[in-house]
Structures are given as C-alpha cells and as structure tokens.
Design a protein around this motif. Sequence first.
Motif, mmCIF file in Angstrom:
data_model
loop_
_atom_site.group_PDB
_atom_site.id
_atom_site.type_symbol
_atom_site.label_atom_id
_atom_site.label_comp_id
_atom_site.label_asym_id
_atom_site.label_seq_id
_atom_site.Cartn_x
_atom_site.Cartn_y
_atom_site.Cartn_z
ATOM 1 N N VAL A 169 24.596 -20.460 -25.979
ATOM 2 C CA VAL A 169 25.329 -20.604 -24.720
ATOM 3 C C VAL A 169 24.576 -21.596 -23.846
ATOM 4 O O VAL A 169 23.417 -21.363 -23.475
ATOM 5 C CB VAL A 169 25.478 -19.260 -23.985
ATOM 6 N N ASN A 170 25.221 -22.701 -23.518
ATOM 7 C CA ASN A 170 24.628 -23.734 -22.678
ATOM 8 C C ASN A 170 25.352 -23.755 -21.341
ATOM 9 O O ASN A 170 26.472 -24.244 -21.236
ATOM 10 C CB ASN A 170 24.727 -25.092 -23.377
ATOM 11 N N SER A 171 24.679 -23.222 -20.320
ATOM 12 C CA SER A 171 25.263 -23.180 -18.979
ATOM 13 C C SER A 171 24.688 -24.241 -18.063
ATOM 14 O O SER A 171 24.988 -24.253 -16.869
ATOM 15 C CB SER A 171 25.035 -21.794 -18.358
ATOM 16 N N ILE A 172 23.862 -25.148 -18.592
ATOM 17 C CA ILE A 172 23.216 -26.157 -17.749
ATOM 18 C C ILE A 172 23.543 -27.567 -18.224
ATOM 19 O O ILE A 172 22.863 -28.519 -17.873
ATOM 20 C CB ILE A 172 21.694 -25.952 -17.717
ATOM 21 N N GLY A 173 24.594 -27.711 -19.028
ATOM 22 C CA GLY A 173 24.894 -28.973 -19.698
ATOM 23 C C GLY A 173 25.034 -30.160 -18.770
ATOM 24 O O GLY A 173 25.251 -30.025 -17.568
ATOM 25 N N GLY A 174 24.891 -31.339 -19.367
ATOM 26 C CA GLY A 174 25.029 -32.573 -18.615
ATOM 27 C C GLY A 174 23.671 -33.215 -18.380
ATOM 28 O O GLY A 174 22.784 -33.183 -19.226
ATOM 29 N N THR A 175 23.487 -33.781 -17.205
ATOM 30 C CA THR A 175 22.267 -34.524 -16.869
ATOM 31 C C THR A 175 20.974 -33.735 -17.105
ATOM 32 O O THR A 175 19.992 -34.308 -17.568
ATOM 33 C CB THR A 175 22.328 -34.995 -15.406
ATOM 34 N N PRO A 176 20.908 -32.432 -16.810
ATOM 35 C CA PRO A 176 19.640 -31.722 -16.991
ATOM 36 C C PRO A 176 19.193 -31.563 -18.438
ATOM 37 O O PRO A 176 18.063 -31.139 -18.685
ATOM 38 C CB PRO A 176 19.908 -30.350 -16.364
ATOM 39 N N THR A 177 20.050 -31.873 -19.406
ATOM 40 C CA THR A 177 19.664 -31.683 -20.801
ATOM 41 C C THR A 177 19.552 -33.018 -21.527
ATOM 42 O O THR A 177 20.335 -33.929 -21.304
ATOM 43 C CB THR A 177 20.674 -30.798 -21.546
ATOM 44 N N THR A 178 18.549 -33.103 -22.417
ATOM 45 C CA THR A 178 18.337 -34.307 -23.214
ATOM 46 C C THR A 178 18.191 -33.918 -24.676
ATOM 47 O O THR A 178 17.305 -33.135 -25.029
ATOM 48 C CB THR A 178 17.073 -35.068 -22.760
#
Length: 206
Positions: A169-178
Amino acid sequence: LNNLTFSNSAGTIKTINTVGPGSGSIIVNSILQVGTSTDSAQTVFANDSFDRIIDVNGDVIITSKGRLWASDFALFTVGGNWTNSDTFTHWNGTVTFDAPGTNRTIDSGGTSTAKSFYNVDFNNSSGGWTIQTNNLLVENNLLLTAASSSAGAFTLQEGRIIEVRGGFVNSIGGTPTTWTNSTLYLNKTGGGYYTINTKTGGGDVY
C-alpha cells in the motif's frame, strides 16, 4: 535509556530475555545495539516470549556478533537507521519506521531468513528513508503510510530490489518517492492475484 548496548565477553553465546509479567516498554532515546565488534561470542536480545513494546528513537544496529528476536505482536518502532549484519528474527511481527526527519537509511543485510521483515510500515509525515546497500524482503505487508513531502523522501537505491510477498500500500506516491533504476517485485506467497486500486493522488513511476 539513552543508549542500550548488549555485549558478550563470556566466550559462549548469551541470551538476554525481556521478562514478565508486566507491560512496561523499552524506550531507547538514541541507539539500540546488539553485539560489539570486540565480543568473543554472540549475544541474543530476545523479545519473543514476554513481548515488550520497543521504542527506539535512534538507530538499531545488529552487529556481526548480535541477534535480535522480535515480538510477534508488540509494537516495535525505529526512529533512526537500521543496520543488520547478522540476524533479525521477525516472528511475524511489524517494524514501524517513524523517523521524525529525513535521510534515514535501511540496510537489511540481505534477503535470507535472518535478514527479512514480516510487516513493515514507514509512517511519519516528516520522515524520509533510503533502502540501500542490500535488497529488502518483506514477507507479508509493506505500507508506505506517511513521509515528508520533499522529493525522494522514500527512495529505493538504484540497482536495489524490494520484494513484497503480501500486500503493498503506497499512500505517499508521487514526488516523495524515488524508484529510479530499481525494482519493486510483488511476489504473492502461494500465488494468486494482486488488486491494483485506482490512484487517489499523484502517481509513481516504477
């Protein structure tokens, strides 16, 4: 406690058990270290029988002379880095990384039985972590619940693999993840299907 280090000069393996009955927590404000480089034998820190809450606000370091046996249900939170150079036994429990700042590192030591996690939750809206040096195996659920909004707050180092055998479960997706040049491997135990939900925010590029 400020720092808590278990060391062994006895020449034979020693096991340090948490004791009961009771419900007291083990709170370490800085570093929890199991084993030291000068130890003559292994030290086991065992929390699998009396299941104390362990709250480490700094680093967890398992040296080549250390073994850490976790509880199957008691809270285990880590606010700093994680380094495993010998044995972590998860007993189907959960480790929550709740760093109040960024630039924390996770080095599992590898993907063998002595290195893997069961459930992992990254969960602090100010936190940031890099999975580095070794691949990461999560035998059940991996949750990316909350992280800093800064770019790359959660990073999987290039060339590294995270394997998840339960739910992701990815609830922080987008810019904060690499995820650049790295691999997220969804490998459901026993086979079967993953359900991929409709995104509710900025998407990741894996």
